[in-house]
Motif scaffolding. Structure first.
Motif, PDB file in Angstrom:
ATOM      1  N   PRO A 171     -91.793  17.753  29.197  1.00  0.00           N
ATOM      2  CA  PRO A 171     -92.314  17.254  27.918  1.00  0.00           C
ATOM      3  C   PRO A 171     -91.596  15.974  27.504  1.00  0.00           C
ATOM      4  CG  PRO A 171     -90.891  19.157  27.584  1.00  0.00           C
ATOM      5  CD  PRO A 171     -91.038  19.007  29.057  1.00  0.00           C
ATOM      6  N   VAL A 172     -92.343  15.052  26.888  1.00  0.00           N
ATOM      7  CA  VAL A 172     -91.787  13.778  26.420  1.00  0.00           C
ATOM      8  C   VAL A 172     -92.308  13.494  25.021  1.00  0.00           C
ATOM      9  CG1 VAL A 172     -91.547  12.812  28.746  1.00  0.00           C
ATOM     10  CG2 VAL A 172     -93.680  12.478  27.481  1.00  0.00           C
ATOM     11  N   GLU A 173     -91.654  12.565  24.339  1.00  0.00           N
ATOM     12  CA  GLU A 173     -92.105  12.189  23.005  1.00  0.00           C
ATOM     13  C   GLU A 173     -93.500  11.581  23.078  1.00  0.00           C
ATOM     14  OE1 GLU A 173     -89.374   9.692  20.979  1.00  0.00           O
ATOM     15  OE2 GLU A 173     -87.716  11.121  21.072  1.00  0.00           O
ATOM     16  N   ALA A 174     -94.353  11.985  22.138  1.00  0.00           N
ATOM     17  CA  ALA A 174     -95.732  11.487  22.100  1.00  0.00           C
ATOM     18  C   ALA A 174     -95.784  10.179  21.323  1.00  0.00           C
ATOM     19  CB  ALA A 174     -96.644  12.526  21.457  1.00  0.00           C
ATOM     20  N   ALA A 175     -96.285   9.143  21.949  1.00  0.00           N
ATOM     21  CA  ALA A 175     -96.305   7.816  21.319  1.00  0.00           C
ATOM     22  C   ALA A 175     -97.195   7.773  20.084  1.00  0.00           C
ATOM     23  CB  ALA A 175     -96.775   6.783  22.338  1.00  0.00           C
ATOM     24  N   ALA A 176     -98.247   8.592  20.049  1.00  0.00           N
ATOM     25  CA  ALA A 176     -99.211   8.531  18.949  1.00  0.00           C
ATOM     26  C   ALA A 176     -98.845   9.437  17.773  1.00  0.00           C
ATOM     27  CB  ALA A 176    -100.601   8.905  19.463  1.00  0.00           C
ATOM     28  N   TYR A 177     -97.746  10.177  17.880  1.00  0.00           N
ATOM     29  CA  TYR A 177     -97.397  11.132  16.825  1.00  0.00           C
ATOM     30  C   TYR A 177     -97.139  10.431  15.496  1.00  0.00           C
ATOM     31  CZ  TYR A 177     -94.724  14.502  14.104  1.00  0.00           C
ATOM     32  OH  TYR A 177     -94.283  15.318  13.094  1.00  0.00           O
ATOM     33  N   GLU A 178     -97.617  11.057  14.396  1.00  0.00           N
ATOM     34  CA  GLU A 178     -97.445  10.491  13.059  1.00  0.00           C
ATOM     35  C   GLU A 178     -96.698  11.476  12.152  1.00  0.00           C
ATOM     36  OE1 GLU A 178    -101.174   9.421  11.354  1.00  0.00           O
ATOM     37  OE2 GLU A 178    -101.688   8.020  12.959  1.00  0.00           O
ATOM     38  N   ASP A 179     -95.982  10.934  11.176  1.00  0.00           N
ATOM     39  CA  ASP A 179     -95.363  11.757  10.151  1.00  0.00           C
ATOM     40  C   ASP A 179     -96.451  12.593   9.470  1.00  0.00           C
ATOM     41  OD1 ASP A 179     -93.084  12.238   8.065  1.00  0.00           O
ATOM     42  OD2 ASP A 179     -94.863  11.690   6.901  1.00  0.00           O
ATOM     43  N   PRO A 180     -96.186  13.876   9.173  1.00  0.00           N
ATOM     44  CA  PRO A 180     -97.221  14.739   8.580  1.00  0.00           C
ATOM     45  C   PRO A 180     -97.863  14.177   7.321  1.00  0.00           C
ATOM     46  CG  PRO A 180     -95.393  16.077   9.332  1.00  0.00           C
ATOM     47  CD  PRO A 180     -94.963  14.640   9.496  1.00  0.00           C
ATOM     48  N   THR A 181     -97.077  13.612   6.411  1.00  0.00           N
ATOM     49  CA  THR A 181     -97.651  13.075   5.178  1.00  0.00           C
ATOM     50  C   THR A 181     -98.613  11.938   5.479  1.00  0.00           C
ATOM     51  OG1 THR A 181     -95.745  13.722   3.848  1.00  0.00           O
ATOM     52  CG2 THR A 181     -97.139  11.950   2.989  1.00  0.00           C
ATOM     53  N   ARG A 182     -98.227  11.055   6.382  1.00  0.00           N
ATOM     54  CA  ARG A 182     -99.107   9.945   6.743  1.00  0.00           C
ATOM     55  C   ARG A 182    -100.403  10.457   7.353  1.00  0.00           C
ATOM     56  NH1 ARG A 182     -97.778   5.172  11.195  1.00  0.00           N
ATOM     57  NH2 ARG A 182     -99.800   4.145  11.064  1.00  0.00           N
ATOM     58  N   PHE A 183    -100.301  11.467   8.218  1.00  0.00           N
ATOM     59  CA  PHE A 183    -101.511  12.007   8.826  1.00  0.00           C
ATOM     60  C   PHE A 183    -102.414  12.627   7.768  1.00  0.00           C
ATOM     61  CE2 PHE A 183    -103.966  15.508  10.590  1.00  0.00           C
ATOM     62  CZ  PHE A 183    -104.668  14.849  11.584  1.00  0.00           C
TER      63      PHE A 183
END
Length: 312
Positions: A168-180
């Protein structure tokens, strides 16, 4: 040659949340089987909640070892709406926490393929915050063959981990929950001119006014509208001397807005997070969100406005 690391550097003390997108049966097996076998070899409870096809593939591959799984359940029976599903899931997690130091989960939210199940992406986002200290690894399966592009886009934005092929690696597209959450809530348009607006200093005032304002055609939702609004008003009047309530209908949707001049919400995800069982307060937003069909928040240090949407 690089060896596979099914859970990477995860040490079993915090929440790990991975989105695994697949397009073939072999991809499913190549990812799930090592993940499951590693957990069993370490004595960790392994839970599998998946669709029929994935369960059949895993059962055939594991053979008798499938009996060692702590849970092997049909995901098709788990959907109860976003709030209902998360509430049941939250209860199960806290039961596990009291019985095991760490565990791992294989989950396939098959309901994301349905229109009424796509709100689950919001709860996936919030899980990263409300379960950050939970000691488990959640491997979430998403079938590229069944899910529309819009859902797959939400998947990669709500999971901090993805699969590289060997770890597993860090997902480049991941967003902070509030922003999402802000990006997927209803558009915050100006109130229409026909809105009814009240300034209230006690929840009872708005209860009476709203009960009278819910016109024919919406009577079946009247109790939901009044109770949800009351919960928001109670919260708002703790931080402001008065609150403005607005009410309007827009075709098949009834909208209630509660606005205050308080210091802003400390956490905009609270409406999606099940309150702790021993929490005396803090249930208002969760209850209001669960009674409404949708919600939107506009919050800043100078005040908060929350809109609840009710459909016929």
């Amino acid at each position: 040659m690089t060896s596979m690391r099914p859970t990477g550097e995860w040490d079993g003390t915090t929440f790990a949340h991975e989105a695994f997108l697949f397009a073939t049966d072999q991809e499913v097996l190549d990812r799930i089987v090592p993940f499951t076998v590693e957990g069993l070899s370490r004595g960790e409870p392994v839970l599998v909640v998946a669709g029929k096809r994935v369960r059949r593939l895993l059962a055939a591959e594991l053979g008798q070892d499938v009996r060692r799984l702590a849970t092997f359940a049909a995901a098709e029976t788990w959907w109860r709406g976003g709030h209902g599903t998360l509430h049941a899931y939250d209860r199960d997690l806290r039961t596990l926490r009291s019985a095991a130091p760490t565990w791992r989960l294989v989950a396939e939210p098959v309901w994301l393929a349905r229109e009424d199940g796509r709100e689950w992406s919001r709860f996936e986002a919030v899980a990263n915050r409300c379960y950050a200290a939970m000691p488990y690894y959640s491997l979430c399966l998403h079938d590229r063959r069944r899910l529309p592009t819009s859902v797959l886009d939400a998947v990669v934005r709500t999971h901090p981990l993805t699969w590289s092929g060997h770890a597993p690696v860090e997902a480049a597209a991941y967003e902070d929950p509030t922003r999402f959450l802000r990006s997927v809530q209803p558009e915050w348009d100006a109130r229409p001119g026909h809105s009814a607006v009240w300034t209230v200093t006690a929840p009872q005032e708005a209860r009476r006014a709203l009960a009278a304002a819910v016109i024919d055609g919406w009577r079946e939702r009247a109790d939901d509208v009044v109770l949800a609004t009351h919960e928001l008003l109670t919260n708002a009047l703790r931080v402001a001397p008065f609150v403005e309530v607005a009410f309007w209908t827009d075709h098949e949707t009834l909208v209630v807005e509660v606005a205050d001049t308080g210091p802003g919400l400390p956490d905009e995800t609270r409406g999606y997070v099940p309150p702790a069982a021993d929490l005396a307060g803090g249930r208002g937003m969760w209850l209001a969100w669960s009674l409404a069909d949708d919600a939107a928040v506009a919050s800043s240090p100078t005040g908060t406005a929350i809109r609840l949407y009710f459909r016929r």
